[in-house]
Design a protein around this motif. Sequence first.
Motif, PDB file in Angstrom:
ATOM      1  N   HIS A   4       0.831  -1.204   0.000  1.00  0.00           N
ATOM      2  CA  HIS A   4       0.000   0.000   0.000  1.00  0.00           C
ATOM      3  C   HIS A   4       0.867   1.256   0.000  1.00  0.00           C
ATOM      4  O   HIS A   4       0.582   2.223  -0.708  1.00  0.00           O
ATOM      5  CB  HIS A   4      -0.923  -0.009   1.226  1.00  0.00           C
ATOM      6  CG  HIS A   4      -1.770   1.216   1.354  1.00  0.00           C
ATOM      7  ND1 HIS A   4      -2.809   1.494   0.492  1.00  0.00           N
ATOM      8  CD2 HIS A   4      -1.721   2.261   2.236  1.00  0.00           C
ATOM      9  CE1 HIS A   4      -3.368   2.645   0.834  1.00  0.00           C
ATOM     10  NE2 HIS A   4      -2.718   3.116   1.888  1.00  0.00           N
ATOM     11  N   GLN A   5       1.936   1.239   0.795  1.00  0.00           N
ATOM     12  CA  GLN A   5       2.832   2.395   0.851  1.00  0.00           C
ATOM     13  C   GLN A   5       3.547   2.601  -0.482  1.00  0.00           C
ATOM     14  O   GLN A   5       3.740   3.743  -0.916  1.00  0.00           O
ATOM     15  CB  GLN A   5       3.851   2.205   1.980  1.00  0.00           C
ATOM     16  CG  GLN A   5       3.257   2.363   3.372  1.00  0.00           C
ATOM     17  CD  GLN A   5       4.253   1.996   4.456  1.00  0.00           C
ATOM     18  OE1 GLN A   5       5.085   1.094   4.291  1.00  0.00           O
ATOM     19  NE2 GLN A   5       4.172   2.685   5.582  1.00  0.00           N
ATOM     20  N   ARG A   6       3.950   1.517  -1.132  1.00  0.00           N
ATOM     21  CA  ARG A   6       4.610   1.625  -2.440  1.00  0.00           C
ATOM     22  C   ARG A   6       3.662   2.215  -3.473  1.00  0.00           C
ATOM     23  O   ARG A   6       4.055   3.073  -4.276  1.00  0.00           O
ATOM     24  CB  ARG A   6       5.109   0.257  -2.904  1.00  0.00           C
ATOM     25  CG  ARG A   6       6.397  -0.198  -2.240  1.00  0.00           C
ATOM     26  CD  ARG A   6       7.041  -1.329  -3.017  1.00  0.00           C
ATOM     27  NE  ARG A   6       6.161  -2.483  -3.130  1.00  0.00           N
ATOM     28  CZ  ARG A   6       6.085  -3.459  -2.241  1.00  0.00           C
ATOM     29  NH1 ARG A   6       6.841  -3.423  -1.154  1.00  0.00           N
ATOM     30  NH2 ARG A   6       5.274  -4.482  -2.416  1.00  0.00           N
ATOM     31  N   ILE A   7       2.418   1.750  -3.443  1.00  0.00           N
ATOM     32  CA  ILE A   7       1.426   2.274  -4.395  1.00  0.00           C
ATOM     33  C   ILE A   7       1.205   3.765  -4.162  1.00  0.00           C
ATOM     34  O   ILE A   7       1.157   4.563  -5.106  1.00  0.00           O
ATOM     35  CB  ILE A   7       0.099   1.500  -4.271  1.00  0.00           C
ATOM     36  CG1 ILE A   7       0.276   0.064  -4.781  1.00  0.00           C
ATOM     37  CG2 ILE A   7      -1.011   2.209  -5.055  1.00  0.00           C
ATOM     38  CD1 ILE A   7      -0.911  -0.831  -4.519  1.00  0.00           C
ATOM     39  N   ARG A   8       1.086   4.160  -2.887  1.00  0.00           N
ATOM     40  CA  ARG A   8       0.871   5.573  -2.566  1.00  0.00           C
ATOM     41  C   ARG A   8       2.061   6.425  -3.004  1.00  0.00           C
ATOM     42  O   ARG A   8       1.887   7.487  -3.600  1.00  0.00           O
ATOM     43  CB  ARG A   8       0.636   5.736  -1.063  1.00  0.00           C
ATOM     44  CG  ARG A   8       0.283   7.181  -0.670  1.00  0.00           C
ATOM     45  CD  ARG A   8      -0.085   7.306   0.789  1.00  0.00           C
ATOM     46  NE  ARG A   8       1.024   6.939   1.651  1.00  0.00           N
ATOM     47  CZ  ARG A   8       1.030   5.898   2.471  1.00  0.00           C
ATOM     48  NH1 ARG A   8      -0.024   5.090   2.530  1.00  0.00           N
ATOM     49  NH2 ARG A   8       2.077   5.640   3.237  1.00  0.00           N
ATOM     50  N   ARG A   9       3.281   5.924  -2.742  1.00  0.00           N
ATOM     51  CA  ARG A   9       4.477   6.678  -3.133  1.00  0.00           C
ATOM     52  C   ARG A   9       4.571   6.796  -4.653  1.00  0.00           C
ATOM     53  O   ARG A   9       4.884   7.874  -5.180  1.00  0.00           O
ATOM     54  CB  ARG A   9       5.723   6.002  -2.570  1.00  0.00           C
ATOM     55  CG  ARG A   9       7.037   6.675  -2.939  1.00  0.00           C
ATOM     56  CD  ARG A   9       8.183   6.099  -2.151  1.00  0.00           C
ATOM     57  NE  ARG A   9       8.096   6.467  -0.755  1.00  0.00           N
ATOM     58  CZ  ARG A   9       8.639   7.567  -0.242  1.00  0.00           C
ATOM     59  NH1 ARG A   9       9.296   8.404  -1.020  1.00  0.00           N
ATOM     60  NH2 ARG A   9       8.519   7.835   1.036  1.00  0.00           N
ATOM     61  N   ASN A  10       4.303   5.713  -5.366  1.00  0.00           N
ATOM     62  CA  ASN A  10       4.354   5.755  -6.830  1.00  0.00           C
ATOM     63  C   ASN A  10       3.309   6.704  -7.395  1.00  0.00           C
ATOM     64  O   ASN A  10       3.555   7.408  -8.372  1.00  0.00           O
ATOM     65  CB  ASN A  10       4.163   4.353  -7.410  1.00  0.00           C
ATOM     66  CG  ASN A  10       5.350   3.451  -7.143  1.00  0.00           C
ATOM     67  OD1 ASN A  10       6.452   3.919  -6.865  1.00  0.00           O
ATOM     68  ND2 ASN A  10       5.120   2.146  -7.217  1.00  0.00           N
ATOM     69  N   THR A  11       2.137   6.716  -6.763  1.00  0.00           N
ATOM     70  CA  THR A  11       1.070   7.616  -7.203  1.00  0.00           C
ATOM     71  C   THR A  11       1.469   9.074  -6.996  1.00  0.00           C
ATOM     72  O   THR A  11       1.295   9.919  -7.891  1.00  0.00           O
ATOM     73  CB  THR A  11      -0.234   7.321  -6.440  1.00  0.00           C
ATOM     74  OG1 THR A  11      -0.607   5.956  -6.672  1.00  0.00           O
ATOM     75  CG2 THR A  11      -1.355   8.235  -6.900  1.00  0.00           C
ATOM     76  N   LEU A  12       2.015   9.373  -5.820  1.00  0.00           N
ATOM     77  CA  LEU A  12       2.443  10.743  -5.535  1.00  0.00           C
ATOM     78  C   LEU A  12       3.569  11.178  -6.466  1.00  0.00           C
ATOM     79  O   LEU A  12       3.596  12.312  -6.934  1.00  0.00           O
ATOM     80  CB  LEU A  12       2.880  10.862  -4.075  1.00  0.00           C
ATOM     81  CG  LEU A  12       1.756  10.795  -3.039  1.00  0.00           C
ATOM     82  CD1 LEU A  12       2.327  10.731  -1.626  1.00  0.00           C
ATOM     83  CD2 LEU A  12       0.824  11.992  -3.185  1.00  0.00           C
ATOM     84  N   LEU A  15       8.177  13.706   0.182  1.00  0.00           N
ATOM     85  CA  LEU A  15       8.473  12.323  -0.205  1.00  0.00           C
ATOM     86  C   LEU A  15       9.896  11.902   0.126  1.00  0.00           C
ATOM     87  O   LEU A  15      10.184  10.710   0.136  1.00  0.00           O
ATOM     88  CB  LEU A  15       8.227  12.138  -1.707  1.00  0.00           C
ATOM     89  CG  LEU A  15       6.807  12.366  -2.212  1.00  0.00           C
ATOM     90  CD1 LEU A  15       6.746  12.160  -3.711  1.00  0.00           C
ATOM     91  CD2 LEU A  15       5.824  11.451  -1.505  1.00  0.00           C
ATOM     92  N   ARG A  46      -0.451  13.722   7.247  1.00  0.00           N
ATOM     93  CA  ARG A  46       0.250  12.441   7.244  1.00  0.00           C
ATOM     94  C   ARG A  46       0.567  11.981   8.667  1.00  0.00           C
ATOM     95  O   ARG A  46       0.499  10.789   8.964  1.00  0.00           O
ATOM     96  CB  ARG A  46       1.538  12.570   6.417  1.00  0.00           C
ATOM     97  CG  ARG A  46       1.289  12.708   4.947  1.00  0.00           C
ATOM     98  CD  ARG A  46       2.575  12.879   4.157  1.00  0.00           C
ATOM     99  NE  ARG A  46       3.414  11.698   4.260  1.00  0.00           N
ATOM    100  CZ  ARG A  46       4.591  11.575   3.646  1.00  0.00           C
ATOM    101  NH1 ARG A  46       5.049  12.566   2.918  1.00  0.00           N
ATOM    102  NH2 ARG A  46       5.294  10.496   3.775  1.00  0.00           N
ATOM    103  N   GLN A  52       1.352   8.130   8.901  1.00  0.00           N
ATOM    104  CA  GLN A  52       2.158   7.780   7.722  1.00  0.00           C
ATOM    105  C   GLN A  52       3.554   8.382   7.836  1.00  0.00           C
ATOM    106  O   GLN A  52       3.751   9.387   8.450  1.00  0.00           O
ATOM    107  CB  GLN A  52       1.478   8.285   6.446  1.00  0.00           C
ATOM    108  CG  GLN A  52       0.114   7.650   6.237  1.00  0.00           C
ATOM    109  CD  GLN A  52      -0.599   8.208   5.015  1.00  0.00           C
ATOM    110  OE1 GLN A  52      -0.095   9.091   4.341  1.00  0.00           O
ATOM    111  NE2 GLN A  52      -1.780   7.709   4.748  1.00  0.00           N
TER     112      GLN A  52
END
Length: 199
Positions: free
Chosen positions: A4-12, A53, A194, A199
């Motif tokens: 989930h964290q990877r997806i959020r970071r990639n999205t940002l 980030l 955050r 987060q």
Amino acid sequence: MTRHQRIRRNTLRAIFMAIIILQDLVPFFGNIPLGPLSITTLHVTVILAAITLGPGEGAIIGGTWGILTWIRAFVAPTSPLAPLVFTNPLVAIFPRIMIGVVAGYLFRLVVHYCHSQRLAAILAAAAGAITNTGLVLGLIYLFYRTPAVAHAYGVNVSHLLPALLAIMATNGLAELLLAVIIVPLITLPVLEVRRRLGQ
């Protein structure tokens, strides 16, 4: 790091990249032409990415801007100076990457020792802006003390250094103030959200 964290970071990261591309392509949004110069607002986005980030992501976002700067110097220059100096990747890309590195690490350092996110954001914003302006102008002077570049600034070669210092004191100051005002206004609420979300 969880999935989930990877997806959020990639999205940002993708969002920041999209903002950088829009700023670079939309006239007067990211680059404001002023004679032979171009006052930029893109450094603010890179600093925001570096603070929210981390320095690694800030470097990626800055690198994205740098690559766009380099490409545009060939196909759609934003100023008469761009084809003369920004066709060099060292001048076009390296300073943009370093914005993210300097701003991101300085923010972490100040928070660690001073425990003030506001102060850290202000100092990181100032350092990021100075890094961009200082490296770009310094590398121009180092590599391009030529009549063509001096002419683009409206001076002869012997007066190029004073002209670059004047730009540092005018353009550079304007870009620094812009970053110092905008970066804390955006990053502090984001960091607070955050924190509350853990987060």
